[in-house]
Design a protein around this motif. Structure first.
Motif, PDB file in Angstrom:
ATOM      1  N   GLY A 322     -15.442 -26.009  21.683  1.00 12.22           N
ATOM      2  CA  GLY A 322     -15.057 -25.710  23.067  1.00 12.22           C
ATOM      3  C   GLY A 322     -16.083 -24.939  23.861  1.00 12.22           C
ATOM      4  O   GLY A 322     -15.863 -24.653  25.037  1.00 12.22           O
ATOM      5  N   ASP A 323     -17.214 -24.577  23.243  1.00 11.99           N
ATOM      6  CA  ASP A 323     -18.183 -23.746  23.978  1.00 11.99           C
ATOM      7  C   ASP A 323     -19.209 -24.593  24.722  1.00 11.99           C
ATOM      8  O   ASP A 323     -19.461 -25.743  24.388  1.00 11.99           O
ATOM      9  N   GLU A 324     -19.760 -23.966  25.757  1.00 11.88           N
ATOM     10  CA  GLU A 324     -20.985 -24.406  26.419  1.00 11.88           C
ATOM     11  C   GLU A 324     -20.976 -25.853  26.940  1.00 11.88           C
ATOM     12  O   GLU A 324     -21.981 -26.548  26.850  1.00 11.88           O
ATOM     13  N   ALA A 325     -19.848 -26.288  27.489  1.00  8.98           N
ATOM     14  CA  ALA A 325     -19.827 -27.619  28.093  1.00  8.98           C
ATOM     15  C   ALA A 325     -20.408 -27.534  29.508  1.00  8.98           C
ATOM     16  O   ALA A 325     -19.993 -26.683  30.293  1.00  8.98           O
ATOM     17  N   GLY A 372     -10.808 -21.717  18.910  1.00  7.19           N
ATOM     18  CA  GLY A 372     -11.910 -22.202  19.739  1.00  7.19           C
ATOM     19  C   GLY A 372     -12.746 -21.040  20.222  1.00  7.19           C
ATOM     20  O   GLY A 372     -12.288 -19.888  20.222  1.00  7.19           O
ATOM     21  N   TRP A 373     -13.991 -21.318  20.601  1.00  6.07           N
ATOM     22  CA  TRP A 373     -14.835 -20.280  21.203  1.00  6.07           C
ATOM     23  C   TRP A 373     -14.145 -19.765  22.464  1.00  6.07           C
ATOM     24  O   TRP A 373     -13.268 -20.450  23.014  1.00  6.07           O
ATOM     25  N   ASP A 374     -14.524 -18.591  22.948  1.00  2.00           N
ATOM     26  CA  ASP A 374     -13.684 -17.930  23.958  1.00  2.00           C
ATOM     27  C   ASP A 374     -13.492 -18.742  25.238  1.00  2.00           C
ATOM     28  O   ASP A 374     -12.549 -18.514  25.993  1.00  2.00           O
ATOM     29  N   ILE A 389     -13.966 -14.647  20.099  1.00  5.15           N
ATOM     30  CA  ILE A 389     -14.565 -13.964  21.247  1.00  5.15           C
ATOM     31  C   ILE A 389     -16.040 -13.725  20.975  1.00  5.15           C
ATOM     32  O   ILE A 389     -16.391 -12.922  20.111  1.00  5.15           O
ATOM     33  N   TRP A 390     -16.909 -14.448  21.687  1.00  2.00           N
ATOM     34  CA  TRP A 390     -18.359 -14.298  21.422  1.00  2.00           C
ATOM     35  C   TRP A 390     -19.079 -13.674  22.605  1.00  2.00           C
ATOM     36  O   TRP A 390     -19.615 -12.597  22.500  1.00  2.00           O
ATOM     37  N   HIS A 391     -19.024 -14.291  23.812  1.00  2.00           N
ATOM     38  CA  HIS A 391     -19.869 -13.745  24.873  1.00  2.00           C
ATOM     39  C   HIS A 391     -19.100 -13.021  25.959  1.00  2.00           C
ATOM     40  O   HIS A 391     -19.698 -12.391  26.813  1.00  2.00           O
ATOM     41  N   CYS A 414     -22.029  -9.318  15.856  1.00  3.34           N
ATOM     42  CA  CYS A 414     -21.680 -10.294  14.820  1.00  3.34           C
ATOM     43  C   CYS A 414     -22.657 -11.454  14.713  1.00  3.34           C
ATOM     44  O   CYS A 414     -22.449 -12.342  13.891  1.00  3.34           O
ATOM     45  N   TYR A 415     -23.676 -11.524  15.562  1.00  4.61           N
ATOM     46  CA  TYR A 415     -24.610 -12.651  15.494  1.00  4.61           C
ATOM     47  C   TYR A 415     -25.715 -12.323  14.484  1.00  4.61           C
ATOM     48  O   TYR A 415     -26.762 -11.807  14.818  1.00  4.61           O
ATOM     49  N   PHE A 416     -25.434 -12.658  13.222  1.00  6.86           N
ATOM     50  CA  PHE A 416     -26.362 -12.302  12.153  1.00  6.86           C
ATOM     51  C   PHE A 416     -27.616 -13.186  12.153  1.00  6.86           C
ATOM     52  O   PHE A 416     -28.532 -12.965  11.361  1.00  6.86           O
ATOM     53  N   LEU A 466     -23.823 -17.223  11.399  1.00 12.24           N
ATOM     54  CA  LEU A 466     -25.177 -17.548  10.934  1.00 12.24           C
ATOM     55  C   LEU A 466     -25.500 -18.903  11.532  1.00 12.24           C
ATOM     56  O   LEU A 466     -25.237 -19.948  10.927  1.00 12.24           O
ATOM     57  N   TRP A 467     -25.989 -18.865  12.775  1.00 10.58           N
ATOM     58  CA  TRP A 467     -26.402 -20.109  13.425  1.00 10.58           C
ATOM     59  C   TRP A 467     -27.728 -20.553  12.820  1.00 10.58           C
ATOM     60  O   TRP A 467     -28.583 -19.716  12.481  1.00 10.58           O
ATOM     61  N   ALA A 468     -27.918 -21.868  12.728  1.00  7.22           N
ATOM     62  CA  ALA A 468     -29.143 -22.362  12.097  1.00  7.22           C
ATOM     63  C   ALA A 468     -30.084 -22.989  13.111  1.00  7.22           C
ATOM     64  O   ALA A 468     -31.020 -23.677  12.721  1.00  7.22           O
TER      65      ALA A 468
HETATM   66  C1  ACM Z   1     -21.964 -19.966  20.799  1.00  6.98           C
HETATM   67  O1  ACM Z   1     -22.823 -19.134  20.406  1.00  6.98           O
HETATM   68  N1  ACM Z   1     -22.310 -20.971  21.570  1.00  6.98           N
HETATM   69  C2  ACM Z   1     -20.570 -19.847  20.433  1.00  6.98           C
END
Ligand code: ACM
Ligand code: ZN
Length: 737
Positions: A322-325, A372-374, A389-391, A414-416, A466-468
């Protein structure tokens, strides 16, 4: 942020009176209550393990935790009565109704673990293993170790039910073996929720039998020798789920909708608005291609992928992304526009809500609560959902008022995939956010400041990401020479530890028992546990605990944060190594800037250096420091490039000013131009002559960012030279104007 007990005086007394208990166990996360007794239990080859019916799996996990290092061949016995001698696992009164709670009692003859449920028994076992010497984590037999556990009674239960980690296997495909090891690492610290980011623009990793091209096409990018990727078969995923369940780790699959879906669109082009054929991108970017919100075929597709996904993952949750559309395609799509008109919707945001509601209904049919993302948290989502809840922390308040749950994945804590520090030499990592130190993670309080107590039941916990995407930003892995064996796994380990241990305590330990200083002390003994368990980690930098002005300069006092390691230092401005002098007492230095110190373990593992960063108070009005130049990174006579990382400094659209200021040296700095790159592609430049020395002229450069994306890497390259030779030093400051 966190309102922790500020009664330092009281804490000091508590630490004094119970320091024996802390020193003996150093448990992380710290249990609710520890009462120490007299004597100890010695685990011997003859020690029997008794388990109550239904706990065979936990008993076997205990044996697999103890056998390799002890070399003992334990006898396992099912028994519904408590024995007088041995280790006993039972379900019963753990002192709490929480299913993850346990009571661990150690006496001379008996270790008893009573869980409210098998999950609690599993956590009692984890605590028991942490009470044994660190060698217990080795896979090979350790000789001459006394497997002794001090007598004690530990009563324990977690603070939050959702203690999570997110693993991005979509941008970079991690093997099933790594995922299983990751589950082990989580379980060791009582983390219980693995958010599995299985699909994104750059890869689709979950086998869906009805749509085989999702993985055969969407699972791979590039051609020939550049082809990379992979996917998990349904059998692989079932194995991971079972492995997780046995260790109380719930795996929540994420299917990213309607954005971050280009891999699916590459496999089945009809899913997007234009129907055009795209490739699976091998580089990081956020695709504009969304699943078309107007076509019925999109919803048929979603219905089916959800059906196959929920058959694999028993979790009560399904993450729908659900994020960043971005809505460029929906706006131009006649089918989306027709749907919008037919439903009487005015905006693309309303169309997205319609889309999310339909997906929620499909998930609901299978009994799943959507996560879903926030962005998904908005008025009109009918059924209860979980907002990650991220941004936008405000979304946690919106969610609570509407009766939705929240899990904190806040970018600042939390963004490791963001580095722990900005120390030169720190691992290359996501650079769009400032560093997140161990202490910063420890400051997280999922009950955000100002959140009404009545909403506490809706705040489920937190989850680190842990985004890649860093793996596909170019050559990052090749640029990490120190970890070139299994480097992707070691890279993720390094980002995870020790920060996951801090997150674990924030989510487990009662708030009144969370104290940074005490945590830092207990952490000293965890590094040898990571080592024994084969886990990679970031070695802590020596800690400055005193700095006094003396007649000759300064007296520096440091503290070693790692048991078994030593501090080595230099006072001549060079970097220390394993043979530099060992720090044993306070060191006197003439110039602070010439002092460096590192933590060294076994002469083979090093921390980054502790040093005194330059102070640039006089330039503060020009913003934040973005780079320092010195004779090592500036060419003399011939123009060359000074490269700067804009990460964490460029934080949104707007105009930025870059100022160059000379601080020392025989040469001025001459500047010809600056060029700004986003994800390696040039986006803008400012070309004019300028210089800075004892005087400065035209030393300001500016540029505009108007396509900011979270996660993008901004680099600035300045064409510069020292006008006589390279003997020039200075700073570059950046400010949004
Ligand atoms: C995100 O970092 N786009 C949830
Ligand atoms: Zn469309």
């Amino acid at each position: 942020m966190k309102i922790k007990y500020q009664a330092r005086f009281l804490l000091a007394i508590l630490l004094l009176s119970s320091s024996a208990a802390f020193a003996q166990f150093n448990l992380v996360p710290l249990p609710q209550q520890i009462v120490t007794g007299e004597g100890s239990f010695l685990i011997k080859p003859q020690t029997k393990i008794f388990y109550e019916k239904g706990l065979k799996q936990q008993a076997e996990l205990l044996v697999s935790a103890l056998s390799p290092a002890t070399g003992f061949d334990f006898v396992l016995l099912e028994s519904n009565t408590t024995p007088v001698n041995g280790i006993a696992l039972r379900i019963g009164n753990s002192g709490s109704s929480n299913k993850e709670s346990y009571k661990l009692t150690v006496s001379k003859d008996l270790i008893s673990i009573v869980g409210n449920h098998s999950a609690g028994v599993f956590y009692g076992i984890q605590t028991l293993v942490q009470m044994l010497p660190p060698e217990v984590y080795h896979k090979e037999r350790q000789k001459a170790v006394k497997w002794e556990v001090k007598a004690s009674v530990i009563t324990d239960a977690p603070l939050y039910p959702w203690r999570g980690m997110m693993l991005d296997v979509a941008r970079y495909f991690f093997s099933k073996e790594y995922v299983l090891r990751f589950i082990d690492m989580m379980a060791m610290y009582k983390m219980n929720t693995l958010h599995f980011h299985l699909t994104d623009d750059s890869g689709w990793r979950i086998e869906i039998k009805k749509y085989p091209k999702l993985t055969t096409v969407g699972g791979f990018s590039g051609v020939g020798s550049d082809r990379k990727g992979g996917y998990y078969t349904q059998e692989d995923l079932k194995e991971m789920v079972a492995y997780g369940l046995a260790r109380n780790v719930d795996i929540i699959p994420e299917l990213e909708l309607p954005a971050h879906a280009q891999a699916a669109i590459a496999a089945y082009p009809y899913l997007c608005c234009t129907g055009e054929q795209y490739d699976v991108p091998g580089q990081h970017f956020i695709s504009k291609e969304l699943l078309c919100a107007g076509k019925d075929s999109t919803y048929e597709f979603i219905e089916h992928i959800i059906k196959e996904t929920v058959a694999l993952f028993p979790s009560k949750y399904l993450h729908i992304g659900g994020d960043e559309a971005v809505y460029t395609r929906w706006k131009a799509c006649p089918i989306c526009q027709k749907k919008k008109a037919a439903l009487g919707l005015k905006t693309e945001e309303q169309l997205r809500l319609h889309f999310n509601r339909r997906v929620q209904k499909i998930a609901g049919k299978y009994g799943k609560t959507i996560v879903g993302w926030d962005e998904i948290i908005e008025d009109g989502l009918e059924d209860q959902a979980v907002g990650m809840i991220w941004h936008d922390p405000k979304k946690a308040f919106t969610a609570a008022k509407a009766g939705h749950y929240s899990v904190m994945s806040l970018t600042g804590y939390c963004y490791f995939d963001v580095a722990e520090s900005a120390i030169p030499g720190e691992i290359k990592a996501a650079g769009w956010l400032p560093p997140i130190s161990l202490e910063k993670v420890y400051q997280l309080n999922p009950m955000l400041e100002g959140m009404d107590e009545k909403y506490r039941p809706l705040i489920l916990g937190a989850s680190a990401t842990l985004w890649a995407d860093q793996f596909i930003h170019g050559t990052i892995l090749q640029e990490i020479p120190l970890i070139n064996e299994n480097r992707s796994e070691k890279y993720f380990d390094y980002l995870t530890f020790p920060r996951m241990s801090a997150l674990a305590e924030v989510l487990w330990t009662p708030l009144a028992r969370q104290h940074w200083q005490d945590f830092e002390n207990r952490m000293r003994s965890q590094y040898s546990r990571y080592d024994a368990a084969g886990i990679g980690y970031r070695m802590p930098v020596p800690k400055l605990i005193g700095q006094e002005k003396t007649a000759a300069g300064f007296l520096i006092k440091l503290e070693n944060l790692v048991d078994g390691a030593e501090i080595r230092y230099t006072t001549d401005g060079s970097l220390p190594n394993a043979y530099s002098p060992v720090y044993t007492k306070a060191v006197e230095v003439k110039e602070l800037a010439d002092f460096y110190a590192i933590t060294v373990l076994n002469r083979s593992q090093f921390s980054l250096p502790f040093y005194f960063p330059g102070k640039y108070e006089q330039f503060k009005k020009y913003g934040e420091l973005v780079a320092e130049w010195n004779p090592q990174n500036v060419p003399g006579k011939e123009f060359g490039l000074l490269e700067m990382n804009g990460g964490g400094k460029i934080r949104g659209n707007g105009t930025y000013a870059l100022h160059f200021w000379y601080t020392a040296g025989d040469s001025r700095l001459e500047i010809q131009s600056i060029t700004v790159y986003k994800n390696g592609l040039k986006i803008t430049e400012d070309v004019h002559d300028g210089f800075t020395g004892t005087e400065a002229n035209n030393n300001k450069y500016s540029f505009k960012i108007d396509n900011y994306e979270t996660g993008a890497v901004f680099t600035i390259k300045a064409k510069v030279r020292g006008d006589v030779d390279e003997s020039t030093n200075g700073v570059v400051m950046i400010k949004k104007i």
